[in-house]
Design a protein around this motif. Structure first.
Motif, PDB file in Angstrom:
ATOM      1  N   LEU A 173       0.833  -1.213   0.000  1.00 19.23           N
ATOM      2  CA  LEU A 173       0.000   0.000   0.000  1.00 19.23           C
ATOM      3  C   LEU A 173       0.860   1.252   0.000  1.00 19.23           C
ATOM      4  CD1 LEU A 173      -2.812  -1.100   2.484  1.00 19.23           C
ATOM      5  CD2 LEU A 173      -3.134  -0.437   0.094  1.00 19.23           C
ATOM      6  N   GLN A 174       1.964   1.205   0.764  1.00 17.35           N
ATOM      7  CA  GLN A 174       2.814   2.387   0.892  1.00 17.35           C
ATOM      8  C   GLN A 174       3.680   2.620  -0.348  1.00 17.35           C
ATOM      9  OE1 GLN A 174       4.994   2.507   4.566  1.00 17.35           O
ATOM     10  NE2 GLN A 174       6.037   4.417   4.067  1.00 17.35           N
ATOM     11  N   TYR A 175       4.261   1.542  -0.893  1.00 16.82           N
ATOM     12  CA  TYR A 175       5.270   1.700  -1.953  1.00 16.82           C
ATOM     13  C   TYR A 175       4.795   1.248  -3.335  1.00 16.82           C
ATOM     14  CZ  TYR A 175       8.222   2.100   2.191  1.00 16.82           C
ATOM     15  OH  TYR A 175       8.748   2.475   3.397  1.00 16.82           O
ATOM     16  N   GLY A 176       3.609   0.639  -3.400  1.00 17.51           N
ATOM     17  CA  GLY A 176       3.181   0.068  -4.673  1.00 17.51           C
ATOM     18  C   GLY A 176       3.920  -1.239  -4.931  1.00 17.51           C
ATOM     19  N   ALA A 177       3.874  -1.739  -6.145  1.00 20.73           N
ATOM     20  CA  ALA A 177       4.502  -3.026  -6.486  1.00 20.73           C
ATOM     21  C   ALA A 177       5.887  -2.804  -7.078  1.00 20.73           C
ATOM     22  CB  ALA A 177       3.623  -3.777  -7.477  1.00 20.73           C
ATOM     23  N   CYS A 178       6.811  -3.723  -6.775  1.00 19.59           N
ATOM     24  CA  CYS A 178       8.131  -3.681  -7.424  1.00 19.59           C
ATOM     25  C   CYS A 178       8.071  -4.533  -8.698  1.00 19.59           C
ATOM     26  CB  CYS A 178       9.220  -4.168  -6.467  1.00 19.59           C
ATOM     27  SG  CYS A 178       9.291  -5.969  -6.256  1.00 19.59           S
TER      28      CYS A 178
END
Length: 196
Positions: A173-178
């Motif tokens: 939620l905080q960083y999105g997907a890598c």
């Protein structure tokens, strides 16, 4: 009479939201037994690492195969698992110099192979060669997750190995997907949609 080679096959990483699904294939050497083989999930990380080295050293042949997150998204996790298993047996065959005579596959279905194969439910607890394959697959995948953790420490991969834990959801939620997240898995897809 020529020796019969039976390989055990198992995978690691069907459930995580990130990384490859990895399969191992092993032909054990009856003359060189390995003590302590069992389902990799029932072993400590240290014991798995020890047995991993024993398997590489003492088995007649071994192989590793994987399917990438992109292949998982393209094929679905079941078909990608079958692909990883086939690749593991192909890798083993190169080391063995021929296809094994039979493959014992953990689970309830087999990949398409040019040799006879038998699916064994809970095979990693019943067949030592499948236990060995499960250890190869698990250690290989855990090492991949440690490397991914070094690239993306914000997700905490070294702790949860990519499985859908609360900490992993929070990081998503905080960083999105890598780049290694499986976009077809609904928790990842929902986060990407919410950020779109």
């Amino acid at each position: 009479m020529s020796e019969i080679f039976i390989c055990g096959v198992d995978e690691a990483g069907r459930g995580p939201l990130v990384g490859a699904v990895v399969a191992g294939a092993v032909v054990l050497d009856p003359a060189n037994p390995i003590a302590g083989l069992k389902d990799s999930k029932k072993l400590t990380a240290a014991k798995r690492e020890f047995l991993y080295e024993q398997i590489l050293e003492k088995s007649r042949a071994w192989g590793i195969g994987e399917a990438s997150p992109a292949e998982i998204d393209q094929l679905n996790i079941l078909q990608a698992t079958m692909l990883a298993m086939r690749r593991a047996i192909e890798d083993l065959s190169l080391r063995l110099g021929k296809w094994p005579d039979t493959a014992l596959i953990d689970g309830n279905r087999c990949p398409e192979l040019p040799i006879p194969a038998q699916a064994i439910i809970k095979g990693d607890a019943k067949e030592p060669a499948i236990s060995a394959a499960s250890i190869l697959a698990k250690v290989t995948r855990d090492r991949q997750m440690q490397l991914l953790h070094e690239r993306h420490p914000e997700y905490g991969f070294a702790q949860h190995m990519g499985y859908p834990t609360e900490a992993h959801f929070e990081a998503l939620l905080q960083y999105g997907a890598c780049d290694q997240h499986r976009r077809s898995f609904s928790p990842v897809r929902k986060v990407l949609e919410s950020k779109a």
